[in-house]
Design a protein around this motif. Structure first.
Motif, short mmCIF file in Angstrom:
data_model
loop_
_atom_site.label_atom_id
_atom_site.label_comp_id
_atom_site.label_asym_id
_atom_site.label_seq_id
_atom_site.Cartn_x
_atom_site.Cartn_y
_atom_site.Cartn_z
N ASN A 1 -0.65 3.37 5.02
CA ASN A 1 -0.52 1.93 4.82
C ASN A 1 -1.36 1.18 5.86
O ASN A 1 -2.18 0.31 5.53
CB ASN A 1 0.95 1.52 4.95
CG ASN A 1 1.27 0.21 4.27
OD1 ASN A 1 1.60 0.17 3.10
ND2 ASN A 1 1.15 -0.89 4.99
N SER B 1 0.83 -1.22 0.00
CA SER B 1 0.00 0.00 0.00
C SER B 1 0.85 1.26 0.00
O SER B 1 0.54 2.24 -0.69
CB SER B 1 -0.95 0.01 1.21
OG SER B 1 -2.15 -0.64 0.87
N ALA B 2 1.95 1.23 0.77
CA ALA B 2 2.81 2.44 0.83
C ALA B 2 3.40 2.74 -0.55
O ALA B 2 3.58 3.91 -0.91
CB ALA B 2 3.92 2.24 1.85
#
Ligand SMILES: Cc1cc2nc3c(=O)[nH]c(=O)nc-3n(C[C@H](O)[C@H](O)[C@H](O)COP(=O)(O)OP(=O)(O)OC[C@H]3O[C@@H](n4cnc5c(N)ncnc54)[C@H](O)[C@@H]3O)c2cc1C
Length: 386
Positions: free
Chosen positions: A237, A95-96
């Motif tokens: 995240n 996600s990051a």
């Protein structure tokens, strides 16, 4: 508000349900007993496209977002929490990159995870800092075209099988979260190694281990986002994954109730089926109510992520879903074990595994207490208004 899944989401739910029932369920007890990472289940997830559910189509995923991932995770957790975690990791470790990566970083890592060519993990926790992430001490200092990392991470899910790690470090010590940066660290980086396993009571199919950085030389282009601005990325995240942890809790609770209900229909005491005793059927009724509440919180939160809301205003909704559903999983495992009596406690039946697997859910990715801190702060700051 529309509470119905659309046609694509329903088709995914059917697929995930079938895979969970036919492929995952028969392997759940064995992976718990051996503690071995189930490569065969990973291959099933890869071949059915479930690894790519939460990643965008432009990166070879199916573009069904966090809602899609939550659907797949819920269905899987009905039978096996380790396998549900394998799916969750496809976004926990990416996600990051999705939120803060360069085009080159996205193109290199995201399709590889979506198609199972690479596995990823997320590394924030250290021996001296868990909830208090501003207190991490793993450091990174610039040295020409590299950063040099030193420190130790622990409790990193999937560490032993990951090809790369999203690692939170301090680039400027002494100023708490403001001095945090995030790096992508590949497993064969010189000076980096995976250390000892963290031995644990449940979710044994996905090993959890230490990461050790001893003058690990990470290319400067592996910095994610900007130096000293990593905390926002770490929070985005974590926030984006809280609905998926909630889905693990939801699925676990449903799995417990389904199993205990079947048991209660068959077992007789005092001339009646267990299910005919009000003390028993009220326990199940209570859990059914809470499952439906958890479902609404979980998918509301998932939709918020998919609508691009991962910041402070949405944070309390992620926290509510995560805390509520993970605590529900624990109540469900406790009550359903009670319904099954000694058979619930027996290692010959799955309920004690559900019980052990559920326990970590109120600890990982922000404890229940930290979720309440976030909700309380939202009330105090006026982000949550009633
Ligand atoms: C099975 C498992 C898998 C994990 N996987 C990962 C992973 O993949 N990556 C990763 O980075 N980490 C991972 N973790 C670590 C996990 O995220 C941390 O354990 C969690 O954040 C809590 O940190 P801690 O254990 O250091 O507890 P602490 O932060 O020391 O907290 C101890 C207790 O104090 C409470 N507490 C702390 N601060 C406050 C406060 N301000 N107010 C009220 N109560 C408070 C907590 O709720 C908790 O009950 C994993 C942990 C487990 C058990």
């Amino acid at each position: 508000m529309d509470f119905e899944f659309n046609a694509e989401q329903k088709a995914l739910q059917q697929l995930a349900r079938q895979v969970a029932k036919e492929k995952v369920a028969p392997r759940a007890a064995e992976m718990d007993e051996t503690g071995e990472y189930p490569e065969d289940i990973f291959a099933v997830f890869r071949d059915t496209g479930l690894l790519g559910v939460g990643l965008p189509e432009e990166y070879e995923g199916s573009g069904l977002g966090i809602t899609g991932l939550a659907i797949a995770v819920e269905e899987t957790a009905k039978y096996c929490n380790s396998s549900a975690l394998m799916l969750l990791l496809t976004r926990l470790g990416t996600s990051a990159i999705l939120f803060g990566g360069t085009d080159a970083q996205k193109k290199h890592y995201l399709p590889a995870v979506a198609t199972g060519r690479m596995r990823s993990a997320f590394a924030l926790t250290e021996p001296g800092a868990g909830s208090d992430s501003g207190n991490i001490s793993t450091s990174a200092r610039r040295d020409g075209k590299h950063y040099v990392l030193n420190g130790t991470k622990q409790w990193i899910s999937g560490a032993t099988v990951a090809d790369f790690f999203i690692v939170a470090v301090k680039t400027t010590p002494g100023i708490g979260n403001k001095g945090m940066s995030v790096f992508i660290v590949e497993k064969d980086t010189p000076g980096f190694r995976v250390g000892a396993h963290n031995k644990k009571m449940g979710v044994k199919g996905v090993p959890t281990a230490e990461l050790i950085f001893e003058d690990a030389r990470v290319p400067a282009e592996n910095l994610l986002g900007r130096e000293n601005e990593g905390f926002k990325l770490v929070m985005a995240n974590l926030n984006s994954l809280r609905p998926v942890v909630a889905a693990r809790g939801l699925g676990t609770a449903e799995g417990c109730v389904a199993y205990a209900l079947q048991y209660a229909r068959e077992r007789e005491t005092f001339g009646k089926k267990l299910i005919e005793h009000q003390a028993i059927n009220f326990m199940l009724a209570e859990l059914a109510m809470q499952i439906e509440a958890a479902r609404l919180l979980t998918y509301q939160a998932a939709k918020m992520v998919d609508d691009g809301k991962v910041g402070k205003q949405a944070a309390p909704y992620f926290s509510m879903a995560k805390a509520f559903a993970s605590e529900l999983a624990n109540r469900a495992a406790y009550d359903c074990m009670q319904i099954m009596g000694s058979y619930g406690y027996s290692t010959e039946y799955p309920m004690e595994r559900y019980f052990r697997d559920a326990r970590q859910l109120t600890i990982v990715e922000g404890t229940s207490q930290i979720q309440r801190v976030i909700i309380a702060n939202a009330l105090i700051d006026g982000d949550l208004k009633y």
